[in-house]
Design a protein around this motif. Structure first.
Motif, PDB file in Angstrom:
ATOM      1  N   GLY A 288      70.335   4.724  -6.121  1.00  0.00           N
ATOM      2  CA  GLY A 288      70.123   4.398  -4.709  1.00  0.00           C
ATOM      3  C   GLY A 288      69.033   3.383  -4.161  1.00  0.00           C
ATOM      4  N   SER A 289      68.423   3.769  -5.866  1.00  0.00           N
ATOM      5  CA  SER A 289      66.810   2.988  -5.159  1.00  0.00           C
ATOM      6  C   SER A 289      66.637   1.845  -5.356  1.00  0.00           C
ATOM      7  N   THR A 290      65.489   0.710  -5.416  1.00  0.00           N
ATOM      8  CA  THR A 290      65.331   0.006  -5.231  1.00  0.00           C
ATOM      9  C   THR A 290      64.913  -1.271  -5.695  1.00  0.00           C
ATOM     10  N   VAL A 291      65.071  -2.498  -6.739  1.00  0.00           N
ATOM     11  CA  VAL A 291      64.274  -3.023  -7.602  1.00  0.00           C
ATOM     12  C   VAL A 291      63.292  -4.298  -7.134  1.00  0.00           C
ATOM     13  N   ASN A 292      61.969  -4.385  -6.798  1.00  0.00           N
ATOM     14  CA  ASN A 292      62.276  -5.932  -6.273  1.00  0.00           C
ATOM     15  C   ASN A 292      61.134  -6.391  -7.150  1.00  0.00           C
ATOM     16  N   VAL A 293      61.774  -7.600  -6.724  1.00  0.00           N
ATOM     17  CA  VAL A 293      60.605  -8.700  -7.770  1.00  0.00           C
ATOM     18  C   VAL A 293      60.194  -9.843  -6.165  1.00  0.00           C
ATOM     19  N   SER A 294      58.339 -10.037  -6.353  1.00  0.00           N
ATOM     20  CA  SER A 294      58.336 -10.681  -5.763  1.00  0.00           C
ATOM     21  C   SER A 294      57.169 -11.987  -6.466  1.00  0.00           C
ATOM     22  N   ILE A 295      56.833 -13.400  -5.805  1.00  0.00           N
ATOM     23  CA  ILE A 295      56.586 -14.187  -6.455  1.00  0.00           C
ATOM     24  C   ILE A 295      54.707 -14.395  -5.297  1.00  0.00           C
ATOM     25  N   SER A 296      53.929 -14.919  -5.866  1.00  0.00           N
ATOM     26  CA  SER A 296      53.196 -15.378  -4.600  1.00  0.00           C
ATOM     27  C   SER A 296      51.953 -16.332  -5.836  1.00  0.00           C
ATOM     28  N   ASP A 297      50.881 -16.879  -5.354  1.00  0.00           N
ATOM     29  CA  ASP A 297      50.316 -17.889  -6.338  1.00  0.00           C
ATOM     30  C   ASP A 297      49.055 -17.312  -5.566  1.00  0.00           C
ATOM     31  N   SER A 298      47.673 -17.455  -6.524  1.00  0.00           N
ATOM     32  CA  SER A 298      46.215 -17.586  -6.232  1.00  0.00           C
ATOM     33  C   SER A 298      46.008 -18.905  -6.234  1.00  0.00           C
ATOM     34  N   ASP A 299      44.833 -18.741  -6.145  1.00  0.00           N
ATOM     35  CA  ASP A 299      44.048 -20.593  -6.915  1.00  0.00           C
ATOM     36  C   ASP A 299      44.272 -20.847  -8.356  1.00  0.00           C
ATOM     37  N   SER A 300      44.448 -19.976  -9.195  1.00  0.00           N
ATOM     38  CA  SER A 300      44.635 -21.058  -9.698  1.00  0.00           C
ATOM     39  C   SER A 300      46.344 -20.145 -11.255  1.00  0.00           C
ATOM     40  N   HIS A 301      46.759 -18.689 -10.334  1.00  0.00           N
ATOM     41  CA  HIS A 301      47.878 -18.816 -11.380  1.00  0.00           C
ATOM     42  C   HIS A 301      48.941 -17.655  -9.966  1.00  0.00           C
ATOM     43  N   VAL A 302      50.071 -17.310 -10.877  1.00  0.00           N
ATOM     44  CA  VAL A 302      51.094 -17.891 -10.163  1.00  0.00           C
ATOM     45  C   VAL A 302      51.280 -16.105 -10.635  1.00  0.00           C
ATOM     46  N   LEU A 303      51.542 -15.333  -9.792  1.00  0.00           N
ATOM     47  CA  LEU A 303      51.259 -13.654  -9.932  1.00  0.00           C
ATOM     48  C   LEU A 303      52.939 -12.896  -9.562  1.00  0.00           C
ATOM     49  N   LEU A 304      54.103 -12.804 -10.595  1.00  0.00           N
ATOM     50  CA  LEU A 304      55.009 -11.937  -9.940  1.00  0.00           C
ATOM     51  C   LEU A 304      54.654 -10.972 -11.088  1.00  0.00           C
ATOM     52  N   ARG A 305      55.917  -9.697  -9.879  1.00  0.00           N
ATOM     53  CA  ARG A 305      55.618  -8.100  -9.131  1.00  0.00           C
ATOM     54  C   ARG A 305      57.221  -7.857  -9.763  1.00  0.00           C
ATOM     55  N   VAL A 306      57.533  -6.818 -10.755  1.00  0.00           N
ATOM     56  CA  VAL A 306      58.489  -6.578 -10.699  1.00  0.00           C
ATOM     57  C   VAL A 306      58.150  -5.006 -10.580  1.00  0.00           C
ATOM     58  N   LYS A 307      59.195  -4.154  -9.169  1.00  0.00           N
ATOM     59  CA  LYS A 307      58.506  -2.695  -8.828  1.00  0.00           C
ATOM     60  C   LYS A 307      59.768  -2.461  -8.976  1.00  0.00           C
ATOM     61  N   ASP A 308      59.556  -1.276  -9.724  1.00  0.00           N
ATOM     62  CA  ASP A 308      60.902   0.045  -9.747  1.00  0.00           C
ATOM     63  C   ASP A 308      60.789   1.350  -9.133  1.00  0.00           C
ATOM     64  N   GLU A 309      61.394   1.625  -8.672  1.00  0.00           N
ATOM     65  CA  GLU A 309      61.094   3.143  -8.472  1.00  0.00           C
ATOM     66  C   GLU A 309      61.970   4.334  -9.688  1.00  0.00           C
ATOM     67  N   GLY A 310      60.974   4.287 -10.844  1.00  0.00           N
ATOM     68  CA  GLY A 310      60.645   4.759 -11.826  1.00  0.00           C
ATOM     69  C   GLY A 310      60.366   6.123 -11.743  1.00  0.00           C
ATOM     70  N   PRO A 311      59.507   7.205 -12.517  1.00  0.00           N
ATOM     71  CA  PRO A 311      58.641   8.522 -13.205  1.00  0.00           C
ATOM     72  C   PRO A 311      57.677   8.090 -12.977  1.00  0.00           C
ATOM     73  N   GLY A 312      57.371   6.077 -13.485  1.00  0.00           N
ATOM     74  CA  GLY A 312      56.117   5.982 -14.014  1.00  0.00           C
ATOM     75  C   GLY A 312      56.166   6.106 -15.537  1.00  0.00           C
ATOM     76  N   ILE A 313      54.923   5.617 -15.705  1.00  0.00           N
ATOM     77  CA  ILE A 313      54.229   5.059 -16.289  1.00  0.00           C
ATOM     78  C   ILE A 313      53.196   5.944 -16.558  1.00  0.00           C
ATOM     79  N   PRO A 314      52.872   7.163 -18.083  1.00  0.00           N
ATOM     80  CA  PRO A 314      51.131   7.633 -18.228  1.00  0.00           C
ATOM     81  C   PRO A 314      50.263   7.053 -17.961  1.00  0.00           C
ATOM     82  N   LYS A 315      49.641   7.148 -17.760  1.00  0.00           N
ATOM     83  CA  LYS A 315      47.907   6.252 -17.951  1.00  0.00           C
ATOM     84  C   LYS A 315      47.599   5.723 -19.927  1.00  0.00           C
ATOM     85  N   GLN A 316      47.534   6.404 -20.717  1.00  0.00           N
ATOM     86  CA  GLN A 316      47.501   6.388 -21.906  1.00  0.00           C
ATOM     87  C   GLN A 316      48.706   5.379 -22.594  1.00  0.00           C
ATOM     88  N   TYR A 317      49.706   5.137 -21.883  1.00  0.00           N
ATOM     89  CA  TYR A 317      50.765   4.369 -22.420  1.00  0.00           C
ATOM     90  C   TYR A 317      50.888   3.105 -21.742  1.00  0.00           C
TER      91      TYR A 317
END
Length: 383
Positions: A288-317
């Motif tokens: 029942g959640s949403t997965v979002n794909v967003s595409i943007s650009d900066s001065d020299s790079h294209v940024l692609l983001r994939v955002k989910d609504e899962g449990p997350g990833i511990p920082k050490q991994y």
């Protein structure tokens, strides 16, 4: 001292040596000067005591000769001492400033050498060599580093070749096993429950191994894929979402895509990169959640983001997940048919295109994966 740069260490040591030399010189010159002044004062006092030409040097009505000579000599000594210490401080400061700029110029080849080393990446070992036209002190280091890069390149090449050969050799017997198991199941419909369960397990594991060998084969052949196409990430991402829509619908997950940008690369590999990221997000997101794909650009790079609504990833991994065969939750990965190669393949594809992939942010509310790729203009400039 260990935290200071080499330039500052040289500057401080030079300033200290200059200061020590100046202080020693000051003490020796000062001691000698004081002795000569005392001797001059004593001679003048003795000369005036005889009464010869006393009217030319002193006024007897105002002061006695000895007192006047003592005052003059003492003033001269104080002035001499103050002047020498001021000169010592000035020379020390000037020596430190000169040492800073001179050492900076002397260390310029070392900075250039460090910049060359920083450009070495796992994906360009066979292409890059450090310039050996450097000062004598760095020539041996540069030659040794080039030899090490050559050995590492040969080692990585042998590893990729072994992986590709092993995957290629495994693909045929695994396909044969799958076919035989499916044929046996179709010809024997009235199997015992235990036998049916065993065959189902064998079928599931052989299919999983087949997917694994396919990914390994893809990873070993990445270097041979040309990356010279103009790729529009917006339509490509929409195509990925369309292909993964049935998987998302089974979990009641909505898929959204926004933005567009143009990059130079392989359309096939970039499709696989986005596919793996979105598939991973769908598999680990809550129903029942949403997965979002967003595409943007900066001065020299294209940024692609994939955002989910899962449990997350511990920082050490958050860096380990891009290593081959690493699985954060092995039981869930097996349930989803994962082998721990999806994100490793994403990392390889991003590196092949001169980009990076990382976990931008992650919490119990979800994870955002960030892929950074050079813009079309920047990629053309590099080429």
């Amino acid at each position: 001292m260990k935290r200071l740069s080499l330039q500052w260490r040289i500057t401080i040591m030079t300033a200290l040596l200059t200061c020590a030399a100046c202080v020693l010189t000051n003490c020796l010159v000062g001691y000698t000067g004081m002795r000569y002044m005392d001797a001059i004062g004593s001679n003048i006092s003795a000369f005036n005591a005889t009464g010869e030409d006393s009217s030319q040097a002193f006024d007897p009505t105002k002061a006695t000769p000895d007192d006047k000579v003592t005052i003059v000599v003492n003033d001269a000594q104080e002035s001499f001492g103050t002047t020498t210490w001021c000169i010592t401080a000035g020379v020390t400061l000037l020596g430190g400033v000169l040492a800073y700029f001179v050492s900076g110029r002397a260390l310029k080849p070392l900075r250039a050498f460090a910049a060359q080393v920083e450009r070495v990446q796992p994906d360009n070992l066979s292409e890059i060599r450090l310039n050996e036209d450097v000062p004598t002190e760095l020539q041996r280091c540069s030659a040794s580093f080039n030899d090490m890069i050559t050995r590492l390149g040969e080692g990585f090449s042998a590893q990729r070749q072994f992986t590709g050969n092993a995957a290629h050799e495994l693909r045929t017997p695994l396909a044969l096993m799958q076919a035989q198991i499916e044929l046996f199941i179709s010809e024997h419909s009235g199997l015992q429950p235990e036998t049916a369960e065993l065959l189902g397990l064998l079928q599931e594991q052989t299919e999983r191994m087949s997917r694994m060998t396919k990914v390994l084969l893809e990873m070993s052949e990445l270097r041979s894929v040309p990356c010279e196409d103009d790729v529009e990430l917006g339509p490509l991402s929409e195509e990925v979402l369309t292909d993964l829509a049935p998987l998302a619908e089974n979990k009641g997950i909505a898929l959204n895509c926004a933005g567009d940008a143009l990059v130079i690369g392989s359309d096939t590999l970039l499709y696989r990169l986005v596919f793996n990221l979105v598939e991973n997000a769908i598999r680990y997101s809550r129903s029942g959640s949403t997965v979002n794909v967003s595409i943007s650009d900066s001065d020299s790079h294209v940024l692609l983001r994939v955002k989910d609504e899962g449990p997350g990833i511990p920082k050490q991994y958050r860096e380990s997940i891009f290593q081959p065969f690493f699985r954060l939750d092995k039981s869930r990965s097996r349930a989803y048919g994962g082998a721990g190669l999806g994100l490793a393949l994403v990392w390889e594809i991003a590196a092949l295109h001169g980009g990076t992939v990382e976990v931008e942010e992650s919490s119990e509310n979800g994870t955002t994966m960030l892929v950074s790729l050079p813009k079309r203009s920047a990629a053309l400039t590099e080429q």
